[in-house]
Design a protein around this motif. Sequence first.
Motif, PDB file in Angstrom:
ATOM      1  N   THR A 156       0.926  -1.093  -0.011  1.00  0.00           N
ATOM      2  CA  THR A 156       0.066  -0.020   0.041  1.00  0.00           C
ATOM      3  C   THR A 156       0.894   1.074   0.016  1.00  0.00           C
ATOM      4  O   THR A 156       2.126   1.282   0.538  1.00  0.00           O
ATOM      5  N   VAL A 157       0.291   2.354  -0.681  1.00  0.00           N
ATOM      6  CA  VAL A 157       0.873   3.716  -0.264  1.00  0.00           C
ATOM      7  C   VAL A 157      -0.269   4.769   0.441  1.00  0.00           C
ATOM      8  O   VAL A 157      -1.298   4.719  -0.021  1.00  0.00           O
ATOM      9  N   ARG A 158       0.059   5.317   1.621  1.00  0.00           N
ATOM     10  CA  ARG A 158      -0.586   6.221   2.205  1.00  0.00           C
ATOM     11  C   ARG A 158      -0.076   7.666   2.003  1.00  0.00           C
ATOM     12  O   ARG A 158       1.253   7.573   2.073  1.00  0.00           O
ATOM     13  N   VAL A 159      -0.912   8.678   1.556  1.00  0.00           N
ATOM     14  CA  VAL A 159      -0.534   9.645   1.100  1.00  0.00           C
ATOM     15  C   VAL A 159      -0.763  10.997   2.135  1.00  0.00           C
ATOM     16  O   VAL A 159      -2.004  11.172   2.163  1.00  0.00           O
ATOM     17  N   ILE A 160       0.007  11.365   3.012  1.00  0.00           N
ATOM     18  CA  ILE A 160      -0.071  12.085   4.086  1.00  0.00           C
ATOM     19  C   ILE A 160      -0.018  13.609   3.399  1.00  0.00           C
ATOM     20  O   ILE A 160      -0.697  14.334   3.883  1.00  0.00           O
ATOM     21  N   ALA A 161       0.979  13.950   2.772  1.00  0.00           N
ATOM     22  CA  ALA A 161       1.086  15.127   2.112  1.00  0.00           C
ATOM     23  C   ALA A 161       1.676  15.074   0.647  1.00  0.00           C
ATOM     24  O   ALA A 161       2.398  13.879   0.499  1.00  0.00           O
ATOM     25  N   GLY A 162       1.509  15.972  -0.210  1.00  0.00           N
ATOM     26  CA  GLY A 162       1.895  15.842  -1.444  1.00  0.00           C
ATOM     27  C   GLY A 162       0.794  15.265  -2.418  1.00  0.00           C
ATOM     28  O   GLY A 162      -0.279  14.502  -2.124  1.00  0.00           O
ATOM     29  N   ARG A 163       1.454  14.226  -3.350  1.00  0.00           N
ATOM     30  CA  ARG A 163       0.782  13.646  -4.380  1.00  0.00           C
ATOM     31  C   ARG A 163       1.633  12.273  -4.676  1.00  0.00           C
ATOM     32  O   ARG A 163       2.705  12.242  -4.785  1.00  0.00           O
ATOM     33  N   TYR A 164       0.643  11.285  -4.836  1.00  0.00           N
ATOM     34  CA  TYR A 164       1.210  10.117  -5.636  1.00  0.00           C
ATOM     35  C   TYR A 164       0.008   9.703  -6.711  1.00  0.00           C
ATOM     36  O   TYR A 164      -1.142   9.539  -6.271  1.00  0.00           O
ATOM     37  N   GLY A 165       0.356   9.847  -8.085  1.00  0.00           N
ATOM     38  CA  GLY A 165      -0.504   9.509  -8.800  1.00  0.00           C
ATOM     39  C   GLY A 165      -1.923  10.582  -8.887  1.00  0.00           C
ATOM     40  O   GLY A 165      -1.523  11.857  -8.602  1.00  0.00           O
ATOM     41  N   ASP A 166      -2.859  10.072  -8.578  1.00  0.00           N
ATOM     42  CA  ASP A 166      -4.089  10.948  -8.500  1.00  0.00           C
ATOM     43  C   ASP A 166      -4.335  11.204  -7.026  1.00  0.00           C
ATOM     44  O   ASP A 166      -5.502  11.739  -6.925  1.00  0.00           O
ATOM     45  N   LEU A 167      -3.620  10.546  -6.127  1.00  0.00           N
ATOM     46  CA  LEU A 167      -3.938  10.906  -4.624  1.00  0.00           C
ATOM     47  C   LEU A 167      -3.235  11.892  -4.228  1.00  0.00           C
ATOM     48  O   LEU A 167      -2.066  12.319  -4.508  1.00  0.00           O
ATOM     49  N   VAL A 168      -4.207  12.757  -3.521  1.00  0.00           N
ATOM     50  CA  VAL A 168      -3.549  14.073  -2.645  1.00  0.00           C
ATOM     51  C   VAL A 168      -3.647  14.066  -1.350  1.00  0.00           C
ATOM     52  O   VAL A 168      -5.046  13.797  -1.038  1.00  0.00           O
ATOM     53  N   GLY A 169      -2.564  14.192  -0.680  1.00  0.00           N
ATOM     54  CA  GLY A 169      -2.714  14.261   0.737  1.00  0.00           C
ATOM     55  C   GLY A 169      -3.520  15.312   1.305  1.00  0.00           C
ATOM     56  O   GLY A 169      -3.639  16.525   0.985  1.00  0.00           O
ATOM     57  N   PRO A 170      -4.067  14.927   2.616  1.00  0.00           N
ATOM     58  CA  PRO A 170      -4.910  16.281   3.337  1.00  0.00           C
ATOM     59  C   PRO A 170      -4.217  17.242   3.636  1.00  0.00           C
ATOM     60  O   PRO A 170      -4.708  18.300   4.282  1.00  0.00           O
ATOM     61  N   VAL A 171      -2.993  16.996   4.017  1.00  0.00           N
ATOM     62  CA  VAL A 171      -1.993  18.278   4.348  1.00  0.00           C
ATOM     63  C   VAL A 171      -1.842  19.275   3.389  1.00  0.00           C
ATOM     64  O   VAL A 171      -1.712  18.990   2.294  1.00  0.00           O
ATOM     65  N   GLY A 172      -2.276  20.575   3.900  1.00  0.00           N
ATOM     66  CA  GLY A 172      -2.341  21.416   2.882  1.00  0.00           C
ATOM     67  C   GLY A 172      -1.792  23.054   3.250  1.00  0.00           C
ATOM     68  O   GLY A 172      -1.601  23.058   4.858  1.00  0.00           O
ATOM     69  N   GLY A 173      -1.382  23.895   2.481  1.00  0.00           N
ATOM     70  CA  GLY A 173      -0.973  25.194   2.883  1.00  0.00           C
ATOM     71  C   GLY A 173       0.288  25.420   3.663  1.00  0.00           C
ATOM     72  O   GLY A 173       0.587  26.212   4.577  1.00  0.00           O
ATOM     73  N   VAL A 174       1.263  24.521   3.421  1.00  0.00           N
ATOM     74  CA  VAL A 174       2.532  24.413   3.976  1.00  0.00           C
ATOM     75  C   VAL A 174       3.645  24.947   3.029  1.00  0.00           C
ATOM     76  O   VAL A 174       3.588  24.561   1.684  1.00  0.00           O
ATOM     77  N   ALA A 175       4.584  25.870   3.484  1.00  0.00           N
ATOM     78  CA  ALA A 175       5.283  26.614   2.613  1.00  0.00           C
ATOM     79  C   ALA A 175       6.344  25.730   1.908  1.00  0.00           C
ATOM     80  O   ALA A 175       6.728  26.023   0.571  1.00  0.00           O
ATOM     81  N   THR A 176       6.631  24.865   2.547  1.00  0.00           N
ATOM     82  CA  THR A 176       7.778  23.835   1.710  1.00  0.00           C
ATOM     83  C   THR A 176       7.211  22.684   0.888  1.00  0.00           C
ATOM     84  O   THR A 176       8.121  21.965   0.378  1.00  0.00           O
ATOM     85  N   GLU A 177       5.837  22.775   0.747  1.00  0.00           N
ATOM     86  CA  GLU A 177       5.235  21.998  -0.427  1.00  0.00           C
ATOM     87  C   GLU A 177       5.789  20.538  -0.115  1.00  0.00           C
ATOM     88  O   GLU A 177       6.283  19.771  -1.137  1.00  0.00           O
ATOM     89  N   PRO A 178       5.311  20.076   0.985  1.00  0.00           N
ATOM     90  CA  PRO A 178       5.913  18.532   1.122  1.00  0.00           C
ATOM     91  C   PRO A 178       5.227  17.355   0.784  1.00  0.00           C
ATOM     92  O   PRO A 178       4.122  17.567   0.341  1.00  0.00           O
ATOM     93  N   LEU A 179       6.175  16.474   0.429  1.00  0.00           N
ATOM     94  CA  LEU A 179       5.658  15.113   0.139  1.00  0.00           C
ATOM     95  C   LEU A 179       6.081  14.291   1.302  1.00  0.00           C
ATOM     96  O   LEU A 179       7.170  14.187   1.776  1.00  0.00           O
ATOM     97  N   MET A 180       4.891  13.378   1.661  1.00  0.00           N
ATOM     98  CA  MET A 180       5.122  12.394   2.944  1.00  0.00           C
ATOM     99  C   MET A 180       4.276  11.313   2.552  1.00  0.00           C
ATOM    100  O   MET A 180       3.135  11.487   2.618  1.00  0.00           O
ATOM    101  N   LEU A 181       4.932  10.357   2.272  1.00  0.00           N
ATOM    102  CA  LEU A 181       4.213   8.916   1.882  1.00  0.00           C
ATOM    103  C   LEU A 181       4.849   7.833   2.995  1.00  0.00           C
ATOM    104  O   LEU A 181       5.882   7.581   3.205  1.00  0.00           O
ATOM    105  N   ASP A 182       3.938   6.931   3.025  1.00  0.00           N
ATOM    106  CA  ASP A 182       4.051   5.661   4.107  1.00  0.00           C
ATOM    107  C   ASP A 182       3.961   4.580   2.887  1.00  0.00           C
ATOM    108  O   ASP A 182       2.936   4.503   2.512  1.00  0.00           O
ATOM    109  N   VAL A 183       5.016   4.134   2.554  1.00  0.00           N
ATOM    110  CA  VAL A 183       5.119   2.991   1.486  1.00  0.00           C
ATOM    111  C   VAL A 183       5.352   1.551   2.138  1.00  0.00           C
ATOM    112  O   VAL A 183       6.432   1.358   2.659  1.00  0.00           O
ATOM    113  N   GLY A 184       4.326   0.624   1.818  1.00  0.00           N
ATOM    114  CA  GLY A 184       4.496  -0.705   2.290  1.00  0.00           C
ATOM    115  C   GLY A 184       4.589  -1.527   0.915  1.00  0.00           C
ATOM    116  O   GLY A 184       3.754  -1.676   0.100  1.00  0.00           O
TER     117      GLY A 184
END
Length: 286
Positions: A156-184
């Motif tokens: 699985t991939v969980r998208v906390i921040a940023g984007r994986y494919g068409d999935l967009v994480g719920p964290v928003g409005g962060v200046a550093t435009e983060p990507l944070m994924l939990d990849v199993g």
Amino acid sequence: MTTNFQTRSIATVAKGIRTSDGAGVRLLRSLGTPQVPLVDPFLMLDEFRSDDPNDYIAGFPPHPHRGFETVTYMLAGSMEHKDSVGNTGRLRAGSVQWMTAARGIIHSEMPKQVDGLMWGFQLWVNLPAKDKLSDPRYQDIDPGEIPERALEGGGTVRVIAGRYGDLVGPVGGVATEPLMLDVGLRAGGTLDVAIAAGHNGFAYVFEGRARLGDHEAPIERGHLAVLDREGDGLRIAAAGDEGTRVLLVAGKPIGEPVARHGPFVMNTRAELEQAFRDYQSGRLAQ
């Protein structure tokens, strides 16, 4: 697997260091150490994992922050948070709290169980100078709000921040435009993840072993791999026969001076001294 994909290389691999923080919570710190002091804009990564309450029950009593963001990602257990501006809540397995301390906040994070596994991460993210004295805010995200995708062949991939494919994480409005994924990934699994050009990043292996980028040797559990900035993203593959789980984090570098001491992260020593004066006089969180 993506075609014409140029994976990033691994610049540095570092083993996490055993330490403690708060009122004695035992941690494995992999970023914010002598080996890897900073991956701009990321300042620190701690993993806390224990089923011995003596390792975590004292928690993190009220403490101040200014000038950066703290991200808490819970994998198991339950943690209650409170702060100086009236926010309260409970982090449970699978939930995330993205807290922007900005000009100042005093908060606590206390375990709400006396037995069982307590497991999660805390990540510190710097703020640019223009945002360091802005209003603090919370983004409390329940497990069901984090998009997750099942992968072909398992995992699985969980998208906390940023984007994986068409999935967009719920964290928003962060200046550093983060990507944070939990990849199993299951044994034999491989995944290509896009990372924005020019963004810095790292991958932390917290289950099994992983092959990252074109790095020949598998990265062991409890090790952090700093990514080179060249390439379209990162290729992650399970190594061995037990599968793997990786926290992948990337963001736009700030490129400003960093002055940090204890719970404060500013740009100059004078700003640090002001933060301590504000805390001692009760003005930090006003």
